[in-house]
Design an enzyme around this catalytic site. Structure first.
Site, PDB file in Angstrom:
ATOM      1  N   LYS A   1      46.136  59.824  43.060  1.00 50.95           N
ATOM      2  CA  LYS A   1      47.135  58.575  42.760  1.00 50.95           C
ATOM      3  C   LYS A   1      47.258  57.758  43.810  1.00 50.95           C
ATOM      4  O   LYS A   1      46.916  56.554  43.780  1.00 50.95           O
ATOM      5  CB  LYS A   1      48.750  59.393  42.765  1.00 50.95           C
ATOM      6  CG  LYS A   1      48.915  60.428  41.719  1.00 50.95           C
ATOM      7  CD  LYS A   1      50.372  60.704  41.661  1.00 50.95           C
ATOM      8  CE  LYS A   1      50.771  61.532  43.061  1.00 50.95           C
ATOM      9  NZ  LYS A   1      50.203  62.855  43.056  1.00 50.95           N
TER      10      LYS A   1
ATOM     11  N   ARG B   1      54.144  72.759  46.309  1.00 48.90           N
ATOM     12  CA  ARG B   1      54.122  71.251  45.978  1.00 48.90           C
ATOM     13  C   ARG B   1      53.558  71.462  44.499  1.00 48.90           C
ATOM     14  O   ARG B   1      54.065  70.640  43.478  1.00 48.90           O
ATOM     15  CB  ARG B   1      53.223  70.503  46.696  1.00 48.90           C
ATOM     16  CG  ARG B   1      53.910  69.885  48.169  1.00 48.90           C
ATOM     17  CD  ARG B   1      52.735  69.296  49.152  1.00 48.90           C
ATOM     18  NE  ARG B   1      52.222  68.256  48.760  1.00 48.90           N
ATOM     19  CZ  ARG B   1      50.879  67.968  49.353  1.00 48.90           C
ATOM     20  NH1 ARG B   1      50.610  68.952  50.500  1.00 48.90           N
ATOM     21  NH2 ARG B   1      50.202  66.870  48.978  1.00 48.90           N
TER      22      ARG B   1
ATOM     23  N   ARG C   1      40.674  66.888  52.580  1.00 54.48           N
ATOM     24  CA  ARG C   1      41.550  65.909  53.320  1.00 54.48           C
ATOM     25  C   ARG C   1      41.870  66.418  54.594  1.00 54.48           C
ATOM     26  O   ARG C   1      41.434  65.722  55.641  1.00 54.48           O
ATOM     27  CB  ARG C   1      42.943  65.511  52.522  1.00 54.48           C
ATOM     28  CG  ARG C   1      43.571  64.468  53.177  1.00 54.48           C
ATOM     29  CD  ARG C   1      44.719  63.924  52.390  1.00 54.48           C
ATOM     30  NE  ARG C   1      45.595  64.658  51.754  1.00 54.48           N
ATOM     31  CZ  ARG C   1      46.372  64.320  50.863  1.00 54.48           C
ATOM     32  NH1 ARG C   1      46.361  63.293  50.164  1.00 54.48           N
ATOM     33  NH2 ARG C   1      47.452  65.597  50.373  1.00 54.48           N
TER      34      ARG C   1
ATOM     35  N   ARG D   1      59.359  61.354  39.773  1.00 53.54           N
ATOM     36  CA  ARG D   1      58.873  62.844  39.833  1.00 53.54           C
ATOM     37  C   ARG D   1      59.871  63.797  39.240  1.00 53.54           C
ATOM     38  O   ARG D   1      59.485  64.932  39.209  1.00 53.54           O
ATOM     39  CB  ARG D   1      58.815  63.057  41.323  1.00 53.54           C
ATOM     40  CG  ARG D   1      57.342  63.496  41.872  1.00 53.54           C
ATOM     41  CD  ARG D   1      57.579  63.297  43.383  1.00 53.54           C
ATOM     42  NE  ARG D   1      56.471  64.249  44.057  1.00 53.54           N
ATOM     43  CZ  ARG D   1      55.478  63.856  44.548  1.00 53.54           C
ATOM     44  NH1 ARG D   1      55.441  62.226  44.841  1.00 53.54           N
ATOM     45  NH2 ARG D   1      54.648  64.379  45.232  1.00 53.54           N
TER      46      ARG D   1
ATOM     47  N   ARG E   1      48.574  65.988  57.473  1.00 48.52           N
ATOM     48  CA  ARG E   1      50.193  66.349  56.930  1.00 48.52           C
ATOM     49  C   ARG E   1      50.669  67.482  57.141  1.00 48.52           C
ATOM     50  O   ARG E   1      50.184  68.354  56.994  1.00 48.52           O
ATOM     51  CB  ARG E   1      50.026  65.672  55.494  1.00 48.52           C
ATOM     52  CG  ARG E   1      50.032  64.171  55.283  1.00 48.52           C
ATOM     53  CD  ARG E   1      49.943  63.679  53.935  1.00 48.52           C
ATOM     54  NE  ARG E   1      50.534  64.484  52.885  1.00 48.52           N
ATOM     55  CZ  ARG E   1      50.721  64.115  51.707  1.00 48.52           C
ATOM     56  NH1 ARG E   1      50.061  63.322  51.368  1.00 48.52           N
ATOM     57  NH2 ARG E   1      51.442  64.729  50.896  1.00 48.52           N
TER      58      ARG E   1
HETATM   59  P1  AP5 Z   1      44.884  61.211  47.024  1.00 46.73           P
HETATM   60  O1  AP5 Z   1      44.619  59.805  46.587  1.00 46.73           O
HETATM   61  O2  AP5 Z   1      45.649  61.323  48.331  1.00 46.73           O
HETATM   62  O3  AP5 Z   1      46.140  62.157  46.080  1.00 46.73           O
HETATM   63  P2  AP5 Z   1      47.242  62.099  45.839  1.00 46.73           P
HETATM   64  O4  AP5 Z   1      47.573  62.150  44.172  1.00 46.73           O
HETATM   65  O5  AP5 Z   1      47.858  60.594  46.241  1.00 46.73           O
HETATM   66  O6  AP5 Z   1      47.873  63.328  46.498  1.00 46.73           O
HETATM   67  P3  AP5 Z   1      48.986  63.504  47.601  1.00 46.73           P
HETATM   68  O7  AP5 Z   1      48.689  64.809  48.339  1.00 46.73           O
HETATM   69  O8  AP5 Z   1      49.260  62.515  48.327  1.00 46.73           O
HETATM   70  O9  AP5 Z   1      50.376  63.805  46.543  1.00 46.73           O
HETATM   71  P4  AP5 Z   1      51.594  64.254  46.677  1.00 46.73           P
HETATM   72  O10 AP5 Z   1      52.323  63.742  45.361  1.00 46.73           O
HETATM   73  O11 AP5 Z   1      51.728  65.529  46.975  1.00 46.73           O
HETATM   74  O12 AP5 Z   1      52.110  63.538  47.876  1.00 46.73           O
HETATM   75  P5  AP5 Z   1      53.444  62.460  48.448  1.00 46.73           P
HETATM   76  O13 AP5 Z   1      53.063  61.612  49.530  1.00 46.73           O
HETATM   77  O14 AP5 Z   1      53.656  61.689  47.051  1.00 46.73           O
HETATM   78  O15 AP5 Z   1      43.752  62.195  47.077  1.00 46.73           O
HETATM   79  C1  AP5 Z   1      43.789  63.572  47.737  1.00 46.73           C
HETATM   80  C2  AP5 Z   1      42.503  63.883  48.219  1.00 46.73           C
HETATM   81  O16 AP5 Z   1      41.445  64.061  47.140  1.00 46.73           O
HETATM   82  C3  AP5 Z   1      41.801  62.787  49.131  1.00 46.73           C
HETATM   83  O17 AP5 Z   1      41.069  63.488  50.215  1.00 46.73           O
HETATM   84  C4  AP5 Z   1      40.961  61.811  48.325  1.00 46.73           C
HETATM   85  O18 AP5 Z   1      39.862  61.433  49.165  1.00 46.73           O
HETATM   86  C5  AP5 Z   1      40.449  62.900  47.354  1.00 46.73           C
HETATM   87  N1  AP5 Z   1      39.947  62.401  46.140  1.00 46.73           N
HETATM   88  C6  AP5 Z   1      40.712  61.299  45.483  1.00 46.73           C
HETATM   89  N2  AP5 Z   1      40.342  60.863  44.095  1.00 46.73           N
HETATM   90  C7  AP5 Z   1      39.072  61.684  44.180  1.00 46.73           C
HETATM   91  C8  AP5 Z   1      38.317  61.939  43.078  1.00 46.73           C
HETATM   92  N3  AP5 Z   1      38.256  61.345  41.823  1.00 46.73           N
HETATM   93  N4  AP5 Z   1      37.169  62.983  43.237  1.00 46.73           N
HETATM   94  C9  AP5 Z   1      37.073  63.430  44.362  1.00 46.73           C
HETATM   95  N5  AP5 Z   1      38.003  63.445  45.491  1.00 46.73           N
HETATM   96  C10 AP5 Z   1      39.032  62.848  45.249  1.00 46.73           C
HETATM   97  O19 AP5 Z   1      54.645  63.065  48.526  1.00 46.73           O
HETATM   98  C11 AP5 Z   1      54.716  64.203  49.344  1.00 46.73           C
HETATM   99  C12 AP5 Z   1      56.156  64.762  49.459  1.00 46.73           C
HETATM  100  O20 AP5 Z   1      56.956  63.796  49.662  1.00 46.73           O
HETATM  101  C13 AP5 Z   1      56.591  65.497  48.312  1.00 46.73           C
HETATM  102  O21 AP5 Z   1      56.179  67.009  48.425  1.00 46.73           O
HETATM  103  C14 AP5 Z   1      58.048  65.429  48.492  1.00 46.73           C
HETATM  104  O22 AP5 Z   1      58.564  66.259  49.514  1.00 46.73           O
HETATM  105  C15 AP5 Z   1      58.354  64.170  48.940  1.00 46.73           C
HETATM  106  N6  AP5 Z   1      58.531  63.048  47.843  1.00 46.73           N
HETATM  107  C16 AP5 Z   1      57.550  61.976  47.782  1.00 46.73           C
HETATM  108  N7  AP5 Z   1      57.970  61.305  46.503  1.00 46.73           N
HETATM  109  C17 AP5 Z   1      59.044  62.016  46.019  1.00 46.73           C
HETATM  110  C18 AP5 Z   1      59.895  61.611  45.031  1.00 46.73           C
HETATM  111  N8  AP5 Z   1      59.745  60.694  44.176  1.00 46.73           N
HETATM  112  N9  AP5 Z   1      60.845  62.535  44.624  1.00 46.73           N
HETATM  113  C19 AP5 Z   1      61.176  63.449  45.380  1.00 46.73           C
HETATM  114  N10 AP5 Z   1      60.526  63.870  46.727  1.00 46.73           N
HETATM  115  C20 AP5 Z   1      59.411  63.100  46.822  1.00 46.73           C
END
Ligand code: AP5
Length: 192
Positions: A13, A150, A127, A88, A139
């Site tokens: 994402k 997660r 990552r 979410r 992280r």
């Molecule tokens: P990346 O692009 O970082 O993936 P992502 O989907 O953004 O993954 P995240 O781990 O950041 O998502 P998340 O939803 O768990 O975290 P968030 O920060 O939102 O890619 C991941 C890796 O894969 C990278 O190394 C990249 O290079 C690689 N990659 C990408 N595309 C690829 C491809 N096509 N092929 C191969 N490799 C690839 O949330 C963190 C925490 O915050 C949550 O757990 C929660 O506690 C809180 N939080 C955030 N938003 C909310 C909400 N709305 N409500 C409640 N709690 C929330």
């Protein structure tokens, strides 16, 4: 252009949102980044969110709804925005529908990245390795235990959003297993 990216942790994402930011000149609104920044600043929200995030659980709907409602009114969102990691939960999606209506805004698309779970763990491990190699801070929720949690949170609370947005006719699905450029090209086709 107002978009939502849906998908499990590690689906890509953030990677795809950043690419669109450059292309369309609209900001990426990652609730995860906003919460991590609140934690780093030691703000009240950050203090409440830290333990929850470290455990791989979701922060309360109330906190994230308020953060997003304020953020989408900022001047840099005038041309649109990309929501990365929000909504979410179904209550967050309902709150977003309501806030967009109140602000006179409409969504253009909801893009879901579909990925196999086995690949997600490998992406998280990559990552971590890349971050360590670059001398950065890993992280606190990128470890096997928090990542497992997660994924559970995603399955229980976020996966139902696909049906929500399929019902509104806004859901578009992309194969997130392809390489980054191919995924990006598929998204461009949807937005064209
Ligand atoms: P990346 O692009 O970082 O993936 P992502 O989907 O953004 O993954 P995240 O781990 O950041 O998502 P998340 O939803 O768990 O975290 P968030 O920060 O939102 O890619 C991941 C890796 O894969 C990278 O190394 C990249 O290079 C690689 N990659 C990408 N595309 C690829 C491809 N096509 N092929 C191969 N490799 C690839 O949330 C963190 C925490 O915050 C949550 O757990 C929660 O506690 C809180 N939080 C955030 N938003 C909310 C909400 N709305 N409500 C409640 N709690 C929330």
């Amino acid at each position: 252009m107002r978009l939502i990216f849906l998908g499990p942790p590690g689906a890509g994402k953030g990677t795809q949102a950043k690419l669109l930011t450059e292309r369309y000149g609209i900001p990426q609104l990652s609730t995860g980044d906003m919460l991590r920044s609140a934690v780093a600043q030691g703000s009240e929200v950050g203090k409440r969110a830290k333990a929850v995030m470290d455990a791989g659980q979701l922060v309360s709907d109330e906190i994230v709804n308020e953060i997003v409602s304020d953020r989408i009114e900022a001047p840099d969102c005038a041309k649109g925005f990309i929501l990365d990691g929000y909504p979410r939960t179904v209550p967050q999606a309902i709150a977003l529908d309501r806030m967009l209506e109140q602000k006179g805004m409409k969504l253009d698309a909801v893009i879901e990245l579909k990925v196999d779970e086995g690949a997600l763990v490998r992406r998280m491990e990559n990552r971590v390795a890349e971050t360590v190699a670059a001398g950065g801070n890993v992280r606190s929720d990128d470890n096997p235990e928090a990542f497992r949690r997660r994924l559970e949170e995603y399955r229980a609370k976020t996966a139902p959003l696909s049906a929500h947005y399929a019902g509104t006719g806004q859901l578009k699905t992309v194969d997130g297993m392809a390489d980054v450029d191919t995924v990006s090209a598929e998204i461009e086709k949807i937005l064209a």
